[in-house]
Design a protein around this motif. Sequence first.
Motif, short mmCIF file in Angstrom:
data_model
loop_
_atom_site.label_atom_id
_atom_site.label_comp_id
_atom_site.label_asym_id
_atom_site.label_seq_id
_atom_site.Cartn_x
_atom_site.Cartn_y
_atom_site.Cartn_z
N GLY A 108 0.86 -1.19 0.05
CA GLY A 108 0.03 0.07 0.04
C GLY A 108 0.95 1.28 -0.02
O GLY A 108 2.11 1.13 -0.21
N ASP A 168 -2.99 6.87 4.75
CA ASP A 168 -2.65 5.41 4.16
C ASP A 168 -3.69 4.94 3.60
O ASP A 168 -4.85 5.56 3.62
CB ASP A 168 -1.99 4.35 4.95
N ASP A 169 -3.54 4.00 2.71
CA ASP A 169 -4.79 3.44 1.78
C ASP A 169 -4.96 1.91 2.49
O ASP A 169 -5.35 1.15 1.60
CB ASP A 169 -4.38 3.36 0.40
N LYS A 215 -11.24 2.11 3.33
CA LYS A 215 -10.93 3.09 2.36
C LYS A 215 -9.51 3.77 3.02
O LYS A 215 -9.05 4.93 2.15
CB LYS A 215 -11.93 4.14 2.13
N GLY A 216 -9.00 3.54 4.03
CA GLY A 216 -7.71 4.09 4.47
C GLY A 216 -8.02 5.07 5.64
O GLY A 216 -9.05 5.10 6.21
#
Length: 421
Positions: A324, A343-344, A401-402
């Motif tokens: 990621g 972050d994702d 979705k992060g």
Amino acid sequence: MRVLLKITDIIDVEVLQKIQDSFSDATGFATITVDYKGNPITEYSNFSGYCTKVREDAKCLECCYRSDAHGGIESARSGKPSIYICHGGLVDLAVPIMVKGNYLGAIMSGQIRIDEEGMKKLPLGSVSELTDFSGNPELQKLYDQTMVTTLKQVHAAADLLYTIANYLVEKQMIHIMQEELHNKNLELMEEVKLRSEVEAALKEADLKALQAQINPHFLFNVLNTIGRLALLENAEKTQEMIYAFSDMMRYTLKKENTNIVTLKEEVEHVRNYLSIQKMRLGERLDYSIHIDEDAEEVMCPFMTIQPFVENAINHAIEPHAAGGKVMITGEQDGDIVTVRIIDDGKGIAPELIEKILDGNYDPEAQGNDKNTGIGINNANKRLKYYYGPEFGIKINSEVGKGTEVMIKIPRKALLGRGLNV
């Protein structure tokens, strides 16, 4: 063997924990320090999911203890690092902590895999044969996910830990000698009251103090030497990792008594951390850092950003085969600098965010390492302490979705320190 000193008399456990955590972050090895009886004196760093699962079985746990005990005893017997294979088929190492020939404890590390040729060169740690987990798909999957490295890198890690352990012992022994000398000086002043003898004793104390200041350079000289050797051997990635790890340790040791740093210093520490993780994770990790030049000199509490980046690596990157992205930005708007860590990954449930920030999060109940969330909670508390209750950490996250972490740093007096920045 009679033990005159305890390991906690010789080594500052808090400093050791910081070094141990940095070592595990840099190498990916699980690490813990134990006393001469095998009792842990530090918290686990980077304990693997495979070993955690294996130890749920009482018989396997007993085999784990036997393997660890064998490694510690062998390192105590030889006075040097011991590298061996545990019953679960992973490579472990034990680094002895010795004072004048007395074994005080050991740094235990490993929980990694190496190639088949390297495995043939290692002994099996105190068990007659490897435990067969081939019929357990869950354990096999966790085993396949454990870090893979080379025997050469394992030896290098063992040598590095041995150097660090010797350095810490040497530093504290000098401190003990200084305290003993100081007490003798006081007795001399009270009993003899001879000025000339007191002055001579104080000169000796000054010399010891100077030596104590010089000795910390020893560790970094060793690291730099290893880096130069890597350069001569055209091992560029090894050289980069050594220098990045050296800078991380220098930052940790220099700042252990300093609570305030510039944002530039904190970000440089994070940059070194991410570069090491990039070498370890390869294409699985994509990261970027963009900090406004005007924001770099703002003062912030030491280790404010790193816990969130580490959390992103551990929970957004590591668990996913595809890896990621981690993005760090710093923007100045008037008297406020806003740092974002994005972050994702899979995101965090709203109820967990509140518990993490309040210090009420139970990581073991969620199947995570028990240290998870501690650094985040500490960073939140320190920001409120230094800047006031209206400041702190804000976490925006949506499951699947992060996650975005927002840290606002004001250009104003730090309330907890009285420093005008």
